[in-house]
Design an enzyme around this catalytic site. Structure first.
Site, PDB file in Angstrom:
ATOM      1  N   CYS A 182      22.059 -13.885 -16.578  1.00 10.98           N
ATOM      2  CA  CYS A 182      20.894 -13.003 -16.613  1.00 10.98           C
ATOM      3  C   CYS A 182      21.214 -11.757 -17.431  1.00 10.98           C
ATOM      4  O   CYS A 182      22.353 -11.507 -17.786  1.00 10.98           O
ATOM      5  CB  CYS A 182      20.534 -12.546 -15.198  1.00 10.98           C
ATOM      6  SG  CYS A 182      20.143 -13.900 -14.097  1.00 10.98           S
ATOM      7  N   ASN A 203      23.184  -9.778 -12.324  1.00  9.28           N
ATOM      8  CA  ASN A 203      23.737 -10.745 -13.269  1.00  9.28           C
ATOM      9  C   ASN A 203      25.097 -11.160 -12.725  1.00  9.28           C
ATOM     10  O   ASN A 203      25.967 -10.313 -12.542  1.00  9.28           O
ATOM     11  CB  ASN A 203      23.884 -10.101 -14.647  1.00  9.28           C
ATOM     12  CG  ASN A 203      24.641 -10.985 -15.640  1.00  9.28           C
ATOM     13  OD1 ASN A 203      25.269 -10.484 -16.556  1.00  9.28           O
ATOM     14  ND2 ASN A 203      24.593 -12.287 -15.474  1.00  9.28           N
ATOM     15  N   GLY A 204      25.253 -12.453 -12.499  1.00 14.09           N
ATOM     16  CA  GLY A 204      26.533 -12.940 -12.005  1.00 14.09           C
ATOM     17  C   GLY A 204      26.338 -14.038 -10.980  1.00 14.09           C
ATOM     18  O   GLY A 204      25.275 -14.658 -10.907  1.00 14.09           O
ATOM     19  N   GLY A 207      18.513 -14.519 -21.011  1.00 15.51           N
ATOM     20  CA  GLY A 207      17.652 -15.204 -20.053  1.00 15.51           C
ATOM     21  C   GLY A 207      16.257 -15.316 -20.589  1.00 15.51           C
ATOM     22  O   GLY A 207      15.688 -14.312 -21.020  1.00 15.51           O
ATOM     23  N   TYR A 221      30.487 -16.744 -27.113  1.00 15.62           N
ATOM     24  CA  TYR A 221      29.155 -17.293 -27.321  1.00 15.62           C
ATOM     25  C   TYR A 221      28.000 -16.416 -26.830  1.00 15.62           C
ATOM     26  O   TYR A 221      27.022 -16.249 -27.532  1.00 15.62           O
ATOM     27  CB  TYR A 221      29.061 -18.649 -26.616  1.00 15.62           C
ATOM     28  CG  TYR A 221      27.661 -19.226 -26.519  1.00 15.62           C
ATOM     29  CD1 TYR A 221      27.052 -19.803 -27.633  1.00 15.62           C
ATOM     30  CD2 TYR A 221      26.947 -19.171 -25.334  1.00 15.62           C
ATOM     31  CE1 TYR A 221      25.776 -20.327 -27.551  1.00 15.62           C
ATOM     32  CE2 TYR A 221      25.663 -19.693 -25.251  1.00 15.62           C
ATOM     33  CZ  TYR A 221      25.082 -20.270 -26.350  1.00 15.62           C
ATOM     34  OH  TYR A 221      23.825 -20.779 -26.274  1.00 15.62           O
TER      35      TYR A 221
END
Ligand code: SF4
Length: 488
Positions: free
Chosen positions: A30, A130-131, A56, A271
């Site tokens: 996210c 996020n995670g 996201g 990436y």
């Protein structure tokens, strides 16, 4: 498409999520943002989320604090599809947080969109996460025993409920510290507690989190590029383990949970992050170029052109060309209006999308020996398709060079790589993989080479999916693996 949620209701410990059943996945990759300013922040949240859209693309949401209420709007789709001027005008307030969510098969549901909002008798809380929390089952049963009725299976809801519980027993900062002590795994958080904005990063610093300055205030975002997009400037990373309060006048560190080692995710550099971001002092673009140079030294080859898989392999390919002296060329053109294949929800659509997404430049490729450079290979289907595309376009030889070592193990810390079965490198030699993808030769950067390129100490980088050794204890790996398979 637009669903205005019950933004002005007050309920005790009731999150702003509809009940859902059958969802096995937890929160994955996210992007998050939060700002406080002398002006309304919904517009800057909107533009910062657009800059973080690569993190996201399936849902987006914004929560703001205004007139003693938490206003919230979230929905499925890209940021510009979810929000319009009317909604942004509705989201008044000079402090707020936002979220863009990546999801996977079965998890692409509006109920899982964030921020998550919870009202307690004392506080109004909104959380953007996020995670991935690895002890979520333990937390859920702890909170369920206290009477919490979960309405999603998301670990982000568990964080929000745990926070609500802790700050109902302590003051806000003590509650945040206690919450942090209980969470295991990766978490970068933007948290609104009434009109106070906090940024929190897990003690291993697994996911990135950056602080920045904007006109009339300050903010936090998953990546530094979010500030640039709104005319602000990146100030510094949130330190691993840091709880920062952000006000319109600056930052205040309440606490730092120090760990001996960090575990910055190598995949952010390879990436996922945008190339123009700076993460933990390293410019992502320069890391990728260094990866390309090291790759050229480790796996030299005679060829006519180095071409990238656009856009993800571009900086790696440039580095390879610089080091090898083989000219760089754009041999594949990308249709910019097709989403990234890695995040499309089903295997069939991923394969189909490749043809729509890329097309070969025959004048560059025909009769030539090509070095094809990409950031990573996960499943191998995309790479096989691209190699075939180049050969069909007349390439004499295709030598594939990859900017990450072979991915052989699942990620439990926020990237959707959950089952060993999906990895082409799992249990196969490099020669076997080369045969499967149809390449004349294949070379992956070594782990030592990757670490050198990232420029951080070996012990401060997470390499879990490359080595099978994780920076946090992962309980019951087999069970989690099987449970996650059900959604695949
Ligand atoms: S296991 Fe791999 S993808 Fe997951 S956090 Fe670690 S390095 Fe990143």
């Amino acid at each position: 498409m637009f669903i205005l949620r019950g933004v002005l209701t007050v309920a005790t410990l009731l999150p702003e999520c509809a009940p859902m059943r059958g969802l096995k996945r937890r929160n994955e990759y996210c992007g998050i943002a939060g700002f406080v300013s002398t002006f309304d922040v919904s517009q800057i949240l909107y533009f910062s989320l657009r800059a973080l859209q690569h993190r996201g693309q399936e849902s987006a949401g914004i929560a703001t604090y205004y007139a003693d209420e938490l206003l919230l709007f979230k929905g499925m789709g890209l940021v510009h599809e979810v929000f319009n001027r009317e909604i942004l005008n509705f989201l008044k307030g000079n402090v707020g947080i936002g979220h863009v969510r990546y999801s996977t098969t079965g998890g692409s549901k509006e109920e899982n969109a964030q921020p998550i909002r919870i009202y307690t008798s004392k506080h109004k809380i909104a959380v953007a996460h996020n995670g991935e929390i690895v002890n979520v089952d333990e937390l859920r049963s702890f909170l369920s025993n206290l009477g919490s009725a979960f309405v999603t299976k998301s670990d982000s809801e568990a964080i929000a409920r745990l926070l609500a519980y802790e700050i109902s027993r302590h003051d806000v900062v003590e509650g945040l510290k206690n919450t942090m002590r209980r969470l295991k795994g990766s978490f970068s958080l933007a948290v609104l507690i009434d009109d106070r904005l906090f940024a929190i990063r897990d003690p291993l610093g697994i996911r990135p989190l950056a602080l920045g300055k904007i006109d009339g205030g300050y903010g936090v975002a998953s990546e530094s590029i979010a500030f640039h997009s709104i005319g602000g400037e990146f100030v510094r990373d949130v330190k691993p383990g840091e709880i920062v309060e952000i006000t319109k006048d600056g930052f205040y560190t309440h606490h730092i949970f120090e760990k001996k080692h960090k575990a910055h995710c190598m995949f952010e550099y390879v990436y996922f992050a945008r190339a123009d971001s700076i993460i933990d002092g390293q410019c992502v673009y320069e890391v990728r170029r260094r990866i390309g140079r090291i790759l050229a030294r480790e796996h030299p080859v005679d060829a006519d052109f180095v071409i990238p898989v656009p856009d993800s392999g571009r900086a790696h390919a440039l580095g390879f060309s610089e080091e090898s002296g083989i000219p760089y060329a754009e041999g594949l053109m990308k249709n910019r209006y097709v989403e990234r294949t890695f995040i499309l929800p089903s295997q069939e659509s991923r394969v189909m999308e490749i043809n729509m997404k890329l097309s070969p430049v025959k004048s560059v490729i025909s009769g030539k020996r090509i070095v094809l450079v990409d950031d990573s290979i996960v499943r191998g289907n995309t790479m096989r398709k691209i190699v075939r595309m180049l050969k069909d376009a007349g390439a004499k030889e295709v030598h594939v060079r990859i900017g990450s070592p072979p991915i052989i193990a699942p990620c439990y810390l926020g990237i959707d790589m959950k089952t060993r079965d999906q990895f082409i490198a799992s249990g196969r030699s490099v020669e076997e993989i080369a045969r499967i993808i149809g390449a004349d030769s294949l070379g992956y950067i070594s782990i030592d080479g990757l670490v050198e390129a990232i420029g951080l100490p070996y012990e401060d980088i997470c390499l879990g999916c490359l080595t099978g050794k994780y920076p946090v204890p992962i309980k019951g790996e087999k069970i989690r693996f099987q449970s996650d398979l059900e959604d695949f």
